[in-house]
Design an enzyme around this catalytic site. Structure first.
Site, mmCIF file in Angstrom:
data_model
loop_
_atom_site.group_PDB
_atom_site.id
_atom_site.type_symbol
_atom_site.label_atom_id
_atom_site.label_comp_id
_atom_site.label_asym_id
_atom_site.label_seq_id
_atom_site.Cartn_x
_atom_site.Cartn_y
_atom_site.Cartn_z
ATOM 1 N N HIS A 19 1.541 5.757 -0.695
ATOM 2 C CA HIS A 19 0.770 7.102 -0.966
ATOM 3 C C HIS A 19 1.246 7.178 -2.246
ATOM 4 C CE1 HIS A 19 -0.166 7.410 3.492
ATOM 5 N NE2 HIS A 19 -1.065 6.301 2.810
ATOM 6 N N HIS B 217 0.828 -1.023 0.108
ATOM 7 C CA HIS B 217 0.080 0.008 0.163
ATOM 8 C C HIS B 217 0.978 1.167 0.077
ATOM 9 C CE1 HIS B 217 -2.798 3.244 1.319
ATOM 10 N NE2 HIS B 217 -2.511 3.336 2.714
ATOM 11 N N TYR C 143 1.176 -3.299 -20.188
ATOM 12 C CA TYR C 143 1.626 -3.180 -18.707
ATOM 13 C C TYR C 143 0.774 -3.179 -17.448
ATOM 14 C CZ TYR C 143 6.296 -5.989 -21.229
ATOM 15 O OH TYR C 143 6.673 -6.368 -21.557
#
Length: 212
Positions: free
Chosen positions: A95, A93, A120
């Site tokens: 940002h 995860h 891709y």
């Protein structure tokens, strides 16, 4: 791969992501599922650029902390992806700037937030699901992800950032990097009417490469 090697790999990939500006400050988290059903995951409020292998959190299959620092507050998010993606061995995860920017736009398709611009993006990311905004660490995020029933390996959290699950850590990292680059392309091409891959071209990629 041994637990020791996995700890080193988490730190190595975390440092690479941080140094290239893909997750600033103490943002982002990484987890790896172990053979016994437990996890290794990055600590809460830790910079991915300065991780210590010995301080990576070690959790048992019930998510009880066995050793290391207190784990990321995003445990429910990772847990939901592992529960709904049985083949997943790692979750990342971030940002990352362009993916977060994309997540704020009002006209995204919640079942395919990234259009099929490149082969891709189709092969590594697949259809990117958009999850409505929740406060970081909110268990409701896990409920929303479970509602996807494992149909997506990549999820975009509105006004927050991307999350990707894959069989191995390197595959999850490469996929989330591809997601960020594709989000950048979407923003660069916005309102320019770019040519997308056709449904037949996407289907051919899915057939040949087992894309999502």
């Amino acid at each position: 791969m041994s637990e020791s090697a996995l700890r080193e790999a988490i730190c190595r990939f975390g440092r690479s992501l941080f140094e290239r500006g893909l997750t600033p400050g103490a943002s982002g988290n990484i987890s790896v599922r172990l053979d016994d059903g437990g996890w290794l995951c990055t600590p809460t409020d830790a910079s991915l650029g300065f991780l210590d292998p010995a301080r990576i959190a070690r959790l048992d299959r019930n998510r009880t902390l066995l050793s290391g620092d207190k784990p990321t507050k995003e445990i429910p998010l990772h847990d939901a992806l592992y529960d709904t993606r049985p083949d997943a061995g790692a979750v990342v995860h971030l940002h990352s700037t362009h993916a977060v920017a994309l997540s704020t736009l009002p006209d995204l398709d919640p079942t395919e937030a990234l259009p099929p611009i490149t082969p891709y993006s189709v092969m590594r990311v697949g259809k990117l699901a958009l999850i409505p905004y929740h406060m970081p660490g909110d268990p409701a995020v896990a409920t929303a992800i479970r509602g996807l029933a494992g149909r997506h390996s990549a999820v975009l959290l509105a006004n927050h950032g991307p999350v990707v699950a894959a069989k191995k850590l390197d595959a999850a990292v490469f996929a989330i990097e591809e997601l960020e680059e594709t989000a950048k392309l979407v923003l660069l091409l916005r309102n320019l009417n770019p040519r997308m891959l056709t449904p037949d071209q996407v289907a051919a990629l899915v057939t040949k490469f087992g894309a999502h």
